[in-house]
Structures are given as structure tokens and as C-alpha cells.
Design a protein around this motif. Structure first.
Motif, mmCIF file in Angstrom:
data_model
loop_
_atom_site.group_PDB
_atom_site.id
_atom_site.type_symbol
_atom_site.label_atom_id
_atom_site.label_comp_id
_atom_site.label_asym_id
_atom_site.label_seq_id
_atom_site.Cartn_x
_atom_site.Cartn_y
_atom_site.Cartn_z
ATOM 1 N N LYS A 82 0.799 -1.122 -0.067
ATOM 2 C CA LYS A 82 -0.192 -0.107 -0.060
ATOM 3 C C LYS A 82 0.740 1.314 -0.010
ATOM 4 N N PHE A 83 1.976 1.129 0.438
ATOM 5 C CA PHE A 83 3.047 2.522 0.641
ATOM 6 C C PHE A 83 4.006 2.350 -0.596
ATOM 7 N N ILE A 129 1.907 7.836 11.910
ATOM 8 C CA ILE A 129 0.523 7.841 11.998
ATOM 9 C C ILE A 129 0.070 6.450 10.959
ATOM 10 N N CYS A 130 0.766 6.846 9.649
ATOM 11 C CA CYS A 130 0.431 5.599 8.707
ATOM 12 C C CYS A 130 0.875 4.190 9.259
ATOM 13 N N CYS A 133 -2.057 2.727 10.861
ATOM 14 C CA CYS A 133 -3.191 3.094 10.135
ATOM 15 C C CYS A 133 -3.930 1.645 9.679
ATOM 16 N N ARG A 135 -6.749 1.778 7.611
ATOM 17 C CA ARG A 135 -7.569 2.102 6.303
ATOM 18 C C ARG A 135 -6.920 1.199 5.240
ATOM 19 N N SER A 137 -7.590 2.214 2.081
ATOM 20 C CA SER A 137 -7.355 3.048 1.006
ATOM 21 C C SER A 137 -6.965 4.693 1.623
ATOM 22 N N CYS A 138 -6.075 5.095 1.157
ATOM 23 C CA CYS A 138 -5.787 6.526 1.493
ATOM 24 C C CYS A 138 -6.450 7.655 0.880
ATOM 25 N N CYS A 144 -7.043 11.248 2.650
ATOM 26 C CA CYS A 144 -6.610 11.112 3.982
ATOM 27 C C CYS A 144 -5.960 12.850 4.041
ATOM 28 N N ASN A 146 -3.657 13.283 6.018
ATOM 29 C CA ASN A 146 -2.179 12.862 6.418
ATOM 30 C C ASN A 146 -1.623 12.402 5.237
ATOM 31 N N LEU A 147 -2.328 12.470 4.038
ATOM 32 C CA LEU A 147 -1.464 12.039 2.592
ATOM 33 C C LEU A 147 -1.010 13.380 1.898
#
Ligand code: SF4
Length: 366
Positions: A82-83, A129-130, A133, A135, A137-138, A144, A146-147
Motif C-alpha cells: 500500500k505504501f 500515523i501511517c 493505520c 484504512r 485506502s488512503c 486522507c 495525512n496524505l
């Protein structure tokens, strides 16, 4: 590779779960992409004619890995993460140079992209935070806060590639997540960069057709897919027409759609046909839902239930039900018309027949 352990509480036990955070650092991913690849098909093909998949990728460049979109039908985040792991500009530009030296290179880079073209260098503002997390999906149901969705690193990279005298054009062939481009953040500079990105892509990096994937027009189905509302695609279309006019271009916007996705009924497909007809699209880039391992949509496809809510979800599974959905993409072709009318009438939906085959459109029908 960074892989911090994460401890989660399950019932009254604390367990170490597989880290959701293994992502390449820039140096590591550069090292992999800088290896001396031949850029040729595997020798087992032994010059056995044209390999279509190779034709597509031979002059394309991958600038990052991973995707934080979290679409329910897609496995990319399951196997790439996801990252986002992004290459450095230098590493990408080195590869551009290598591609320009290929004997069959004619000046055109077919894709400067990744799983989603416009996620290069994007990550959480506060990465701690990530790490915690959950979630999937960001960017769905909303982007988000924070994105960091600043498209500036891509603007800079694309510009540098354009300045290579051996490159006539570098296309962006990978799909673009337009929800991030159209998002209004609290940062005016970011918003301006993101809008500029769309303009630059249309001006310099489209081979005549910009491909995007709204996937459906029913907001209910889109919500299940973790995709943005169809209204956003309508907004993109308006913006696309405006930019084309201002830049005196004649590019085409090509939307991709999926039929028979879990949750999609044939009436939803009829509405999709009506809505896209009203926007003057005649669809061609379409696909029928294919179950893929490790996705939420596939669990629903096989079980009939949404595993998070245990709600029963309709899914077209047999050939007939799937064809009934697929035919709506091609409502404008004579060979589908009678069957569509028959199917909609059988469901008591003469209203949809009227909307789809209004007089004006009858004249347009090929
Ligand atoms: S905090 Fe936001 S940006 Fe970070 S992983 Fe979660 S959704 Fe994505």
C-alpha cells in the motif's frame, strides 16, 4: 527493507502481526532498477514473432511501486504494498537514457508510470500515523488529510524527461487517479500543482487519448469498489474539454468500465449506458469482472456475502447474467439493441429503454 514489527491486541492476547510497512527505501529500489537488465524478452521465446505484452513495455519506464488506492477488485496493494516506493529522479533519468540507446527506439517512451501513474513520491505527512493505520485506502472514502498529494515531484520529473533531446514524447500510459488531482486541499500551492499536472499531461504526455478508470457510474457500486463518485468523472470530463479548448488540442478522454462487478445489476449497467451516452461517449475500453486472489470483491463473488457486514450482495455469475450486463456497453451497436430492449422490458423498465434509445440517439445509432 524497513520492516518494523507491529503488535496488535486480538481478544485478550497480544500478537505480533506481519508488518504492514515493508517498503523499499529510495536507495534500495534504485539498486534494483539500476541492475544491467537486457530489456529483452526471455530467451525461451527465441525470436518467435511478436510478443504483444513485450511490445507494450519495451520502451516503458516504471517510476514507482505500490498503490494506496485499495480498490476492492485489485490485487496490486496485496503484492506491491500500500505504501509507495519511489525511485530517485536520477535513477529514472538513467533508465530514460538507456531506453533512448535501444536500437529500435524511435523517440517515444510508451509509459512513464506505475500501478497508478500519479502516486510517485506520495506518502503520509506523519509516517508514524501511517504505521498504525488500518484504512485499506488512503483516498477513499475521502483523501486522507495525512496524505501528501502534491504532484510537484511528477511535474519536475516529466519536465526533465521532456528536456532529453532524444525523447520526442514520453506518454503516461498508466491509469491516473483523478480524485487526487481534483481534490481541494487546504494548500493552494498543492492545488495549483495538481491542476497544472492535469494540464501538462494533456498537453505533453497523451498519445491522443487519456485513459482513466471511473469503473462504474452507480455510486452504490463505486462505494463498494472504493472508487470515487461518478460526479467526479463528470467534473474531470468538463476540465478535460476546457483544457483541450484552451490549448487548442483535440485529445480524447477514454473511460474504462467494469461490468458484473459484485453489487452491479443490469439496471445499473443500463444507467451507466444512459449516463455515458449523455456525455457523448461510445465505450470501447471495457471488461467483465474477473475474480482475482486476495481481494474483497472476489470473496463476495464466491461467497455472495460482504465479509465485513455479512450483507448478501447480488453478483452476476453465469454466462447469461454476465452477457446481460456487458451488452449495455455497446448499446449503440445494432446487434445489441433488440436484446437490450427485450431484457429491460422483461424487468418492467420501459423508462430505461426510452432514455437509452431516445429519438436523437436513434439517429446516431450505427
Ligand atoms: S494515515 Fe492516511 S496516508 Fe497514512 S496510511 Fe492511513 S490513510 Fe494512508
Amino acid at each position: 527493507m524497513e520492516a518494523k514489527k507491529l503488535v496488535q491486541r486480538i481478544g485478550d492476547k497480544k500478537v505480533v502481526v506481519n508488518p504492514p510497512w515493508p517498503t523499499f527505501k529510495e536507495k534500495e529500489i534504485d539498486r534494483i532498477y539500476d541492475l544491467p537488465y537486457t530489456r529483452l524478452p526471455h530467451p525461451r521465446y527465441n525470436n518467435k514473432g511478436v510478443i504483444p505484452a513485450y511490445e507494450m513495455i519495451r520502451h516503458s519506464i516504471n517510476i514507482h511501486r505500490g498503490c494506496f488506492g485499495g480498490c476492492t477488485f485489485c490485487t496490486i496493494s496485496a503484492h506491491q504494498g500500500k505504501f509507495i516506493a519511489s525511485r530517485s529522479e536520477k535513477s529514472v533519468l538513467r533508465e530514460v537514457e538507456k531506453v533512448t540507446e535501444m536500437p529500435d527506439f524511435k523517440g517515444y517512451i510508451s509509459d512513464l508510470g506505475g500501478p497508478s501513474a500519479n502516486m510517485y513520491k506520495m506518502k503520509g505527512i506523519h509516517e508514524e500515523i501511517c504505521r498504525k493505520c488500518k484504512r485499506p485506502s488512503c483516498i477513499f472514502p475521502s483523501v486522507c488529510k495525512n496524505l501528501d498529494i502534491n504532484h510537484k515531484p511528477m511535474l519536475d520529473l516529466y519536465e526533465k524527461v521532456r528536456h532529453n533531446p532524444k525523447v520526442k514524447k514520453a506518454f503516461i500510459g498508466s491509469g491516473i487517479r483523478y480524485d487526487m488531482i481534483l481534490e481541494n486541499t487546504n494548500d493552494k500551492e498543492v492545488n495549483a500543482n495538481n491542476r497544472k499536472y492535469l494540464r501538462e499531461v494533456i498537453k505533453h504526455h497523451v498519445s491522443g487519448r487519456l485513459k482513466v478508470a471511473p469503473e462504474h457510474s452507480s455510486d452504490e457500486v463505486l462505494k463498494f469498489m472504493r472508487k470515487p463518485s461518478f460526479k467526479l468523472f463528470e467534473e474531470l470530463n468538463q476540465e478535460f474539454i476546457k483544457i483541450n479548448k484552451e490549448e487548442k488540442l483535440n485529445q480524447q478522454l477514454i473511460p474504462y468500465f467494469i461490468s458484473s462487478h459484485p453489487g452491479s445489476k443490469s439496471e445499473d449497467m443500463a444507467n451507466l449506458a444512459i449516463q455515458t451516452k449523455d456525455m457523448n461517449f461510445k465505450l470501447e475500453q471495457v471488461q467483465d469482472f474477473t475474480p482475482t486472489p486476495m481481494t474483497l470483491a472476489t470473496v463476495v463473488y464466491y461467497s455472495g456475502y460482504h465479509p465485513y457486514t455479512m450483507e448478501q450482495i447480488y453478483t452476476a455469475r453465469n454466462k447469461n447474467a454476465k452477457e446481460q450486463q456487458r451488452q449495455f456497453f455497446f448499446w449503440y451497436k445494432k446487434e445489441f439493441r433488440n436484446k437490450i430492449i427485450r431484457d429491460l422490458k422483461a424487468k418492467g423498465r420501459e423508462d430505461l429503454v426510452k432514455q437509452l434509445f431516445s429519438k436523437k440517439q436513434n439517429n446516431d445509432t450505427k
